[in-house]
Design a protein around this motif. Structure first.
Motif, short mmCIF file in Angstrom:
data_model
loop_
_atom_site.label_atom_id
_atom_site.label_comp_id
_atom_site.label_asym_id
_atom_site.label_seq_id
_atom_site.Cartn_x
_atom_site.Cartn_y
_atom_site.Cartn_z
N PHE A 9 0.81 -1.21 0.00
CA PHE A 9 0.00 0.00 0.00
C PHE A 9 0.85 1.27 0.00
N ASP A 10 1.82 1.36 0.89
CA ASP A 10 2.64 2.57 0.99
C ASP A 10 3.42 2.84 -0.30
N GLU A 11 3.99 1.78 -0.89
CA GLU A 11 4.73 1.93 -2.14
C GLU A 11 3.80 2.40 -3.27
N ILE A 12 2.61 1.82 -3.33
CA ILE A 12 1.64 2.17 -4.36
C ILE A 12 1.24 3.65 -4.25
N VAL A 13 0.90 4.08 -3.06
CA VAL A 13 0.46 5.46 -2.84
C VAL A 13 1.61 6.43 -3.13
N CYS A 18 -0.50 10.33 -5.09
CA CYS A 18 -1.84 10.70 -4.61
C CYS A 18 -1.94 10.73 -3.09
N GLU A 19 -0.81 10.78 -2.40
CA GLU A 19 -0.84 10.67 -0.93
C GLU A 19 -1.67 11.74 -0.26
N LEU A 20 -1.71 12.94 -0.81
CA LEU A 20 -2.50 14.01 -0.20
C LEU A 20 -4.00 13.77 -0.32
N TYR A 21 -4.39 12.91 -1.27
CA TYR A 21 -5.81 12.71 -1.55
C TYR A 21 -6.26 11.28 -1.28
N ILE A 22 -5.44 10.50 -0.59
CA ILE A 22 -5.74 9.08 -0.43
C ILE A 22 -7.03 8.84 0.35
N ASP A 23 -7.43 9.77 1.19
CA ASP A 23 -8.68 9.61 1.94
C ASP A 23 -9.89 10.17 1.18
N THR A 24 -9.66 10.75 0.02
CA THR A 24 -10.74 11.26 -0.82
C THR A 24 -11.33 10.10 -1.62
N PRO A 25 -12.64 10.00 -1.72
CA PRO A 25 -13.23 8.93 -2.55
C PRO A 25 -12.72 9.03 -4.00
N THR A 26 -12.40 7.88 -4.59
CA THR A 26 -11.83 7.90 -5.95
C THR A 26 -12.80 8.47 -6.98
N THR A 34 -6.78 9.05 -11.25
CA THR A 34 -7.30 7.69 -11.32
C THR A 34 -6.33 6.79 -12.08
N VAL A 35 -5.82 7.28 -13.20
CA VAL A 35 -4.87 6.50 -13.99
C VAL A 35 -3.57 6.30 -13.22
N ARG A 36 -3.09 7.34 -12.55
CA ARG A 36 -1.87 7.21 -11.75
C ARG A 36 -2.02 6.10 -10.70
N LEU A 37 -3.12 6.15 -9.97
CA LEU A 37 -3.35 5.16 -8.92
C LEU A 37 -3.54 3.77 -9.51
N GLY A 38 -4.30 3.67 -10.57
CA GLY A 38 -4.52 2.37 -11.22
C GLY A 38 -3.23 1.78 -11.75
N PHE A 39 -2.39 2.60 -12.37
CA PHE A 39 -1.11 2.11 -12.88
C PHE A 39 -0.23 1.64 -11.73
N ALA A 40 -0.19 2.42 -10.65
CA ALA A 40 0.64 2.06 -9.50
C ALA A 40 0.20 0.72 -8.91
#
Length: 175
Positions: A9-13, A18-26, A34-40
């Motif tokens: 999880f930590d490596e992905i984030v 997107c660490e500043l927005y990780i608690d924001t609903p996708t 969305t693409v950044r997180l999906g790719f990660a």
């Protein structure tokens, strides 16, 4: 699995940025986030085959560089396959060891990356050699002169860094 995602999880984030927005609903994420997180997620879960379709088109330059580095790491480090779909010739030449060109859903050329890129550029050159602008309605300026057509250089050669254009201009008033 959920356990695998939690362990990385930590490596992905961190990779996604997107660490500043990780608690924001996708559902509130931009398409780029969305693409950044999906790719990660996909890249860090050790897939046997990583399929990447134009992911670099939405990211900024920094993310594109990170993504290409990660794809190289995935393909070279563990002997895994990266299937990279793109129209970006510079990225293809950097990342790929083999290329396939498709047209209308079928393979039209399969070979060395440089040969496929040359074939792709040649085919696109013939499609966009002359571009007529007479039907463009959203124009700016005072109308004293208008670009009505541009032509890609006559020798048919261009790459991601260089392109020669010739313009045909209609002059309506003295400029």
């Amino acid at each position: 699995t959920k356990k695998e995602i939690q362990s990385k999880f930590d490596e992905i984030v961190d990779f996604s940025g997107c660490e500043l927005y990780i608690d924001t609903p996708t559902k509130r994420y931009s398409s780029g986030m969305t693409v950044r997180l999906g790719f990660a997620v996909a890249a860090f879960l050790d897939p046997e085959i990583l399929v990447v379709d134009e992911v670099l088109a939405v990211g900024d330059a920094e993310f594109q560089k990170k993504a290409i580095g990660k794809m190289k790491e995935v393909s070279e480090g563990g002997g895994r396959t990266v299937l990279f779909v793109s129209h970006n010739m510079a990225s293809i030449s950097t990342l790929c060891t083999r290329a396939i060109m498709m047209e209308n859903g079928t393979i039209s050329f399969d070979g060395k990356v440089s040969d496929v890129i040359d074939r792709y550029l040649d085919s696109n050159y013939s499609q966009i050699k002359n571009v007529t602008l007479t039907d463009v309605t959203l124009r700016r300026g005072n109308g004293k002169a208008r670009i009505v057509e541009f032509l890609i250089n006559e020798d048919g050669y261009y790459d991601d860094d260089n392109i020669d254009l010739s313009f045909r201009i209609k002059v309506n008033e003295a400029v």
